[in-house]
Design a protein around this motif. Structure first.
Motif, PDB file in Angstrom:
ATOM      1  N   LEU A 179     -12.375   1.431  -4.846  1.00  0.00           N
ATOM      2  CA  LEU A 179     -12.767   0.549  -3.757  1.00  0.00           C
ATOM      3  C   LEU A 179     -13.505  -0.672  -4.309  1.00  0.00           C
ATOM      4  CD1 LEU A 179     -12.688   0.248  -0.697  1.00  0.00           C
ATOM      5  CD2 LEU A 179     -14.891   1.411  -0.598  1.00  0.00           C
ATOM      6  N   GLY A 195     -12.223   7.373  -6.079  1.00  0.00           N
ATOM      7  CA  GLY A 195     -11.969   6.609  -4.871  1.00  0.00           C
ATOM      8  C   GLY A 195     -12.974   5.495  -4.658  1.00  0.00           C
ATOM      9  N   TRP A 196     -14.249   5.792  -4.866  1.00  0.00           N
ATOM     10  CA  TRP A 196     -15.276   4.762  -4.689  1.00  0.00           C
ATOM     11  C   TRP A 196     -15.153   3.653  -5.737  1.00  0.00           C
ATOM     12  CZ3 TRP A 196     -17.483   4.332  -0.277  1.00  0.00           C
ATOM     13  CH2 TRP A 196     -17.714   5.467   0.508  1.00  0.00           C
ATOM     14  N   LEU A 241      -9.632   7.715  -0.883  1.00  0.00           N
ATOM     15  CA  LEU A 241     -10.778   8.305  -0.191  1.00  0.00           C
ATOM     16  C   LEU A 241     -10.332   9.162   0.994  1.00  0.00           C
ATOM     17  CD1 LEU A 241     -13.306   5.329  -0.209  1.00  0.00           C
ATOM     18  CD2 LEU A 241     -13.465   7.461  -1.510  1.00  0.00           C
ATOM     19  N   LEU A 254      -7.368  -2.616  -2.341  1.00  0.00           N
ATOM     20  CA  LEU A 254      -8.110  -2.011  -1.237  1.00  0.00           C
ATOM     21  C   LEU A 254      -7.333  -0.871  -0.576  1.00  0.00           C
ATOM     22  CD1 LEU A 254      -9.757  -5.070   0.589  1.00  0.00           C
ATOM     23  CD2 LEU A 254     -10.863  -3.367  -0.857  1.00  0.00           C
ATOM     24  N   PRO A 286      -7.369   2.355  -2.885  1.00  0.00           N
ATOM     25  CA  PRO A 286      -8.669   3.043  -2.857  1.00  0.00           C
ATOM     26  C   PRO A 286      -8.968   3.702  -1.517  1.00  0.00           C
ATOM     27  CG  PRO A 286      -8.885   0.912  -3.905  1.00  0.00           C
ATOM     28  CD  PRO A 286      -7.502   0.967  -3.343  1.00  0.00           C
ATOM     29  N   ALA A 287      -8.661   3.006  -0.410  1.00  0.00           N
ATOM     30  CA  ALA A 287      -8.908   3.595   0.903  1.00  0.00           C
ATOM     31  C   ALA A 287      -8.061   4.845   1.098  1.00  0.00           C
ATOM     32  CB  ALA A 287      -8.611   2.579   1.999  1.00  0.00           C
ATOM     33  N   THR A 318       0.839  -1.201   0.000  1.00  0.00           N
ATOM     34  CA  THR A 318       0.000   0.000   0.000  1.00  0.00           C
ATOM     35  C   THR A 318       0.872   1.248   0.000  1.00  0.00           C
ATOM     36  OG1 THR A 318      -1.823  -1.097   1.156  1.00  0.00           O
ATOM     37  CG2 THR A 318      -1.765   1.307   1.255  1.00  0.00           C
ATOM     38  N   GLY A 347     -11.144  -2.868  -5.806  1.00  0.00           N
ATOM     39  CA  GLY A 347     -10.445  -3.593  -4.761  1.00  0.00           C
ATOM     40  C   GLY A 347     -11.194  -4.803  -4.254  1.00  0.00           C
ATOM     41  N   VAL A 348     -12.469  -4.653  -4.040  1.00  0.00           N
ATOM     42  CA  VAL A 348     -13.279  -5.775  -3.552  1.00  0.00           C
ATOM     43  C   VAL A 348     -13.237  -6.931  -4.542  1.00  0.00           C
ATOM     44  CG1 VAL A 348     -15.621  -6.522  -3.003  1.00  0.00           C
ATOM     45  CG2 VAL A 348     -14.776  -4.333  -2.132  1.00  0.00           C
TER      46      VAL A 348
END
Length: 392
Positions: A261, A257-258, A167, A160, A163-164, A35, A264-265
């Motif tokens: 995410l 960002g969303w 955000l 993940l 993206p986190a 990350t 990422g999922v």
């Protein structure tokens, strides 16, 4: 059942639980360092604006730690000698924490870039040592699952963590994610010291051992080729996913960002799904990546099209790290640390090269050139995998 048998079973169960807690600590460490390496991807535009440099120049914040990590991965496996790997991992995580404190406080691009050099040392060493630890932490029949969990940290970071971080940057400014990662690094440091058993090296490595491994093992050489093509192609495009989405599909700001995410999922699901694909997993993954990147380069459309293509990309890429590590575990089962260090070196070098090439394309050609070039490299990986994985 006698008391002795009961005590033995309780002891084995406790050891198994502790082993899996150690696996979780290592996975969290991998998640943290990867990350950290990729964090500027989601913050590229605001960081460049605040530090008064172009998007292409900001991409150096991904390139530089990748280059340093590529050098340090094999170098640290050699110079660490007989040091306990538990203590080495803890020291490297402390270095990652320091790098993030400096990044969060720095007011000039040069200071952030210098902190990223320190980060590269931590990334290369930590990943090289951690990647082959599963056989030392859990019983033999659980090694495959433990490896997937550890390398789930790589997948979770790119799908993940970034993206986190994106955000968090939208909500509190680009410095906030760096500060959060500094705190997470200290948490991981404590977990490593508490949960990992002593890990003396199984044998010392020399540069001669690494060159001999390359010379005598063609499957290791093929695996390194696959790593180079897949990772360079992916990060050529992924480093600049924010400007690609903005220019080609009109997606910008918090929506990025969303979407990352969601990427990422699906990518995390792809990491564990990769284990069910069988021996041809790299061929299937690289083929799916080629299709997604080609579509990003060629298909016009609005935000819905861009969102769907990004999600497909995430699902495909999620299985790359565990698929590559599984390749090396089977290619060199008696020299896991050496093979892993070489893979990490090429992986990190490829991240750096992808970011560098993408930066040059972003600054000089239409944005569609970025996913198009990425698709060409990933297609080459699919061709190599087809030749090797379908050979009897």
């Amino acid at each position: 059942m006698s008391n002795v048998q009961v005590n033995i079973q309780v002891g084995e169960k406790a050891a198994g639980v502790r082993g899996w807690l150690a696996v979780a600590a290592v996975a969290l460490g991998i998640f943290t360092v990867i990350t950290a390496e990729l964090l500027p991807v989601g913050l590229l535009t605001p960081m460049g604006s605040a530090l008064e440099v172009s998007d292409g120049t900001t991409g150096l914040l991904v390139t530089v730690p990748g280059l340093v990590a590529a050098v340090c991965a094999p170098l640290l496996t050699v110079v660490s000698g007989r040091l306990d790997r538990r203590l080495v991992l803890a020291a490297l995580m402390a270095l990652v924490a320091v790098a993030h404190v400096v990044s969060a406080l720095a007011g000039h691009f040069a200071y952030v870039l210098g902190a990223r050099v320190l980060l590269g040392v931590g990334i290369g060493g930590f990943w090289a040592f951690a990647g082959g630890l599963a056989p030392r932490l859990v019983p033999a029949h659980q090694v495959g699952r433990a490896t997937a969990v550890i390398f789930g940290g790589v997948a979770a970071a790119s799908v993940l963590g970034v993206p986190a971080g994106t955000l968090a940057g939208e909500l509190g400014g680009w410095r906030l994610p760096f500060a959060v990662l500094a705190g997470l690094s200290l948490l991981v440091l404590a977990a490593l010291l508490l949960l990992l058993p002593p890990l003396p090296p199984q044998r010392g490595l020399t540069t001669g051992d690494l060159t001999a491994l390359l010379r005598r093992n063609p499957r290791v050489r093929t695996g390194l080729t696959l790593t180079a093509l897949l990772v360079t192609g992916h990060f050529l495009a992924y480093t600049f996913v924010r400007p690609v989405l903005a220019e080609r599909y009109g997606i910008s700001g918090a929506a990025v960002g969303w979407l990352l995410l969601g990427y990422g999922v699906l990518g995390l699901a792809g990491n564990f799904f990769a284990g069910a694909l069988g021996p041809r997993r790299i061929l299937l993954i690289s083929s799916a990546l080629t299709a997604a990147l080609t579509a990003l380069a060629l298909l016009p459309g609005g935000s819905v099209t861009g969102a769907l293509l990004l999600l497909a990309w995430g699902l495909a890429y999620g299985g790359v790290s565990v698929a590559l590590q599984t390749w090396f575990l089977t290619a060199a089962p008696d020299d896991i640390e050496g093979a892993t260090s070489l893979n990490v070196a090429v992986f990190c070098l490829s991240i750096a090269l992808g970011a560098l090439l993408g930066g040059r394309l972003v600054d000089s050609l239409p944005m569609a050139a970025v996913p198009a070039a990425a698709a060409a490299l990933v297609l080459a990986a699919a061709l190599v995998a087809h030749r090797k994985e379908t050979r009897p």
